[in-house]
Each structure stands twice: as structure tokens, then as C-alpha cells.
Design a protein around this motif. Structure first.
Motif, PDB file in Angstrom:
ATOM      1  N   ASP A  28       0.818  -1.217   0.000  1.00 58.75           N
ATOM      2  CA  ASP A  28       0.000   0.000   0.000  1.00 58.75           C
ATOM      3  C   ASP A  28       0.855   1.272   0.000  1.00 58.75           C
ATOM      4  N   GLN A  29       2.169   1.139  -0.256  1.00 58.24           N
ATOM      5  CA  GLN A  29       3.129   2.243  -0.330  1.00 58.24           C
ATOM      6  C   GLN A  29       3.425   2.863   1.036  1.00 58.24           C
ATOM      7  N   VAL A  30       3.069   2.168   2.111  1.00 59.06           N
ATOM      8  CA  VAL A  30       3.379   2.623   3.466  1.00 59.06           C
ATOM      9  C   VAL A  30       4.524   1.767   3.992  1.00 59.06           C
ATOM     10  N   ILE A  31       5.445   2.391   4.725  1.00 61.39           N
ATOM     11  CA  ILE A  31       6.556   1.676   5.350  1.00 61.39           C
ATOM     12  C   ILE A  31       6.186   1.468   6.816  1.00 61.39           C
ATOM     13  N   TYR A  32       6.149   0.203   7.233  1.00 58.53           N
ATOM     14  CA  TYR A  32       5.756  -0.144   8.599  1.00 58.53           C
ATOM     15  C   TYR A  32       6.967  -0.623   9.397  1.00 58.53           C
ATOM     16  N   GLU A  33       7.165  -0.016  10.572  1.00 60.07           N
ATOM     17  CA  GLU A  33       8.198  -0.485  11.479  1.00 60.07           C
ATOM     18  C   GLU A  33       7.629  -1.649  12.285  1.00 60.07           C
ATOM     19  N   ILE A  34       8.356  -2.760  12.336  1.00 64.72           N
ATOM     20  CA  ILE A  34       7.928  -3.927  13.120  1.00 64.72           C
ATOM     21  C   ILE A  34       8.447  -3.720  14.531  1.00 64.72           C
ATOM     22  N   VAL A  35       7.535  -3.520  15.502  1.00 65.32           N
ATOM     23  CA  VAL A  35       7.957  -3.025  16.814  1.00 65.32           C
ATOM     24  C   VAL A  35       8.056  -4.071  17.920  1.00 65.32           C
ATOM     25  N   ASN A  36       7.473  -5.237  17.768  1.00 66.36           N
ATOM     26  CA  ASN A  36       7.405  -6.118  18.926  1.00 66.36           C
ATOM     27  C   ASN A  36       8.074  -7.473  18.773  1.00 66.36           C
ATOM     28  N   LEU A  37       8.787  -7.704  17.695  1.00 67.72           N
ATOM     29  CA  LEU A  37       9.397  -9.015  17.499  1.00 67.72           C
ATOM     30  C   LEU A  37      10.902  -8.968  17.696  1.00 67.72           C
TER      31      LEU A  37
ATOM     32  N   PHE B 210      14.334 -13.419  15.389  1.00 62.99           N
ATOM     33  CA  PHE B 210      13.143 -14.065  14.824  1.00 62.99           C
ATOM     34  C   PHE B 210      12.831 -13.482  13.445  1.00 62.99           C
ATOM     35  N   ILE B 211      12.891 -12.149  13.344  1.00 62.55           N
ATOM     36  CA  ILE B 211      12.632 -11.479  12.068  1.00 62.55           C
ATOM     37  C   ILE B 211      13.676 -11.901  11.039  1.00 62.55           C
ATOM     38  N   GLU B 212      14.945 -11.898  11.467  1.00 65.88           N
ATOM     39  CA  GLU B 212      16.046 -12.270  10.565  1.00 65.88           C
ATOM     40  C   GLU B 212      15.844 -13.690  10.025  1.00 65.88           C
ATOM     41  N   GLU B 213      15.456 -14.594  10.891  1.00 64.20           N
ATOM     42  CA  GLU B 213      15.305 -16.002  10.507  1.00 64.20           C
ATOM     43  C   GLU B 213      14.075 -16.257   9.641  1.00 64.20           C
TER      44      GLU B 213
ATOM     45  N   GLU C 227       1.418   6.572  11.437  1.00 64.36           N
ATOM     46  CA  GLU C 227       1.921   7.795  12.051  1.00 64.36           C
ATOM     47  C   GLU C 227       1.813   8.982  11.103  1.00 64.36           C
ATOM     48  N   GLU C 228       2.121   8.737   9.858  1.00 66.36           N
ATOM     49  CA  GLU C 228       2.056   9.746   8.814  1.00 66.36           C
ATOM     50  C   GLU C 228       1.471   9.071   7.586  1.00 66.36           C
ATOM     51  N   LYS C 229       1.386   9.819   6.496  1.00 67.11           N
ATOM     52  CA  LYS C 229       0.793   9.278   5.276  1.00 67.11           C
ATOM     53  C   LYS C 229       1.505   8.010   4.793  1.00 67.11           C
ATOM     54  N   PHE C 230       2.853   7.996   4.870  1.00 70.13           N
ATOM     55  CA  PHE C 230       3.613   6.872   4.349  1.00 70.13           C
ATOM     56  C   PHE C 230       4.414   6.131   5.415  1.00 70.13           C
ATOM     57  N   LEU C 231       4.151   6.386   6.686  1.00 68.23           N
ATOM     58  CA  LEU C 231       4.861   5.710   7.771  1.00 68.23           C
ATOM     59  C   LEU C 231       3.879   5.133   8.774  1.00 68.23           C
ATOM     60  N   GLY C 232       4.222   3.966   9.291  1.00 67.64           N
ATOM     61  CA  GLY C 232       3.367   3.342  10.285  1.00 67.64           C
ATOM     62  C   GLY C 232       4.149   2.359  11.122  1.00 67.64           C
ATOM     63  N   LYS C 233       3.455   1.769  12.090  1.00 73.62           N
ATOM     64  CA  LYS C 233       4.036   0.743  12.959  1.00 73.62           C
ATOM     65  C   LYS C 233       3.062  -0.420  13.015  1.00 73.62           C
ATOM     66  N   ILE C 234       3.615  -1.618  13.186  1.00 74.77           N
ATOM     67  CA  ILE C 234       2.772  -2.788  13.358  1.00 74.77           C
ATOM     68  C   ILE C 234       3.290  -3.617  14.527  1.00 74.77           C
ATOM     69  N   LYS C 235       2.356  -3.958  15.406  1.00 76.45           N
ATOM     70  CA  LYS C 235       2.629  -4.885  16.499  1.00 76.45           C
ATOM     71  C   LYS C 235       2.092  -6.232  16.011  1.00 76.45           C
ATOM     72  N   VAL C 236       3.004  -7.123  15.649  1.00 73.29           N
ATOM     73  CA  VAL C 236       2.648  -8.367  14.973  1.00 73.29           C
ATOM     74  C   VAL C 236       2.024  -9.373  15.932  1.00 73.29           C
ATOM     75  N   LYS C 237       0.891  -9.944  15.495  1.00 77.25           N
ATOM     76  CA  LYS C 237       0.219 -11.010  16.241  1.00 77.25           C
ATOM     77  C   LYS C 237       0.232 -12.327  15.465  1.00 77.25           C
ATOM     78  N   GLY C 238       0.449 -12.238  14.166  1.00 77.06           N
ATOM     79  CA  GLY C 238       0.496 -13.426  13.327  1.00 77.06           C
ATOM     80  C   GLY C 238       1.123 -13.090  11.991  1.00 77.06           C
ATOM     81  N   PHE C 239       1.480 -14.120  11.240  1.00 79.80           N
ATOM     82  CA  PHE C 239       2.136 -13.873   9.956  1.00 79.80           C
ATOM     83  C   PHE C 239       1.936 -15.054   9.020  1.00 79.80           C
ATOM     84  N   LYS C 240       2.180 -14.782   7.752  1.00 81.37           N
ATOM     85  CA  LYS C 240       2.191 -15.809   6.721  1.00 81.37           C
ATOM     86  C   LYS C 240       3.273 -15.439   5.728  1.00 81.37           C
ATOM     87  N   VAL C 241       4.305 -16.268   5.625  1.00 79.20           N
ATOM     88  CA  VAL C 241       5.402 -16.023   4.690  1.00 79.20           C
ATOM     89  C   VAL C 241       4.972 -16.555   3.325  1.00 79.20           C
TER      90      VAL C 241
END
Length: 180
Positions: A128-137, A141-144, A160-174
């Protein structure tokens, strides 16, 4: 004549070496619909059903990712070739993919994109053209699991802004590794 002959020869050679696959396309097409698999192993086909009940078979480099998105509603764009089957509108070699709906509860927040490491930390570069900082992992774990991969992250999203955000991850699918 002597000056132009090498140029004509070179031009003729360049035309002959053009990729034939691009010329094989009937059209470049964008369709929206639901991803599904048809058939049984080892003869499985990836297809998309549109809202108009049209069926297209799908192939290309994104085929592995698309198989992991069965049941999802997507927008795909690619080269359209003629159909190999009577009930199909054509065959699309997928170049671009946008996930519209994963079929989750509407209350579930999710983003799709590529995970990268930068000076700011681990980021998901969202579709969606937004850059999300992954804050809780944990970085390990992220590297692997995620680094340089296409992933769907589920969790609490805060823009936070039009093109910036944060995500507190609860689940994922690679969905797969990227080459970019």
C-alpha cells in the motif's frame, strides 16, 4: 551502400533476438477475482474466478506465492495468451499482484509487503506504499523468518504519517523470498 549494410545487418539481428514470448501475448490484462486451484496432484492448475464468473489460468514467477493465497481476493496484471481449455477466458502470465482481501474477519488488520533491514530497523515495505516499522518481534526471529521475504503480517497497525506506520505483529504468513 557499404556504410548502411552493417547497420541493416545489425538491426536485422536485433529484431531476430527479441523475446518471442512478448509477441505471443494477445493483450496485457488486469483482472480481479478469487484465487483457486483446479485438478489434483500432479496436474494442478492455478486459476482466478472473476466477479463476472470468468476463469483465467495463471502462471509465472509469482505462481508459488499465488498458491499460498488460495481463497484470497486479488488483482493481478500480466500478459494474456489464448486459452488452453474451452471454459477458460485465457492464460495470464502474472507480473503484478495486489492482495485485496485475505478472507479474514473485517476487524483483523493486516498488511502485505517485503521485509527489509535498514538504519531504522526491520521494516515492512507495504504493498500500500506505506513503510511499517515492526515493533514487537525479536530481531533474530525477524532475521530467521521474514528478512527479504514477502509476508502478510497480522496485528495492531498504527499509521503515524501518510507513508509511515508501525505494526505490532500477532500473526504472519510467509509467501516467499524476494529477489529484489
Amino acid at each position: 551502400f557499404n556504410v548502411f549494410f552493417p547497420l541493416v545487418l545489425l538491426l536485422g539481428f536485433l529484431i531476430l533476438t527479441l523475446p518471442l514470448s512478448a509477441a505471443d501475448y494477445l493483450d496485457y490484462k488486469t483482472v480481479e477475482g478469487t484465487i483457486s486451484l483446479r485438478g489434483s496432484e500432479p496436474f494442478v492448475e492455478l486459476i482466478i474466478f472473476t466477479e463476472d464468473r470468468d476463469i483465467y489460468t495463471l502462471t509465472g514467477e509469482k505462481e508459488g506465492i499465488l498458491k499460498k493465497l488460495c481463497g484470497a481476493e486479488v488483482r493481478i496484471t500480466g500478459g494474456l495468451k489464448g486459452s488452453r481449455y474451452s471454459n477458460s477466458k485465457g492464460h495470464i502470465e502474472v507480473d503484478y499482484l495486489t492482495i485485496l482481501d485475505l478472507g479474514y474477519d473485517p476487524e483483523v488488520e493486516w498488511v502485505y509487503g517485503r521485509v527489509e533491514f535498514t538504519k531504522r530497523g526491520y521494516l515492512l515495505i507495504g504493498d500500500d506504499q506505506v513503510i511499517y516499522e515492526i515493533v514487537n518481534l525479536d530481531p533474530g526471529f525477524i532475521e530467521e523468518r521474514f528478512l527479504n521475504s514477502l509476508v502478510v503480517l497480522i496485528g495492531d497497525i498504527e499509521k503515524e504519517e501518510k507513508f509511515l506506520g508501525k505494526i505490532k505483529v500477532k500473526g504472519f504468513k510467509v509467501l516467499g523470498k524476494t529477489t529484489e
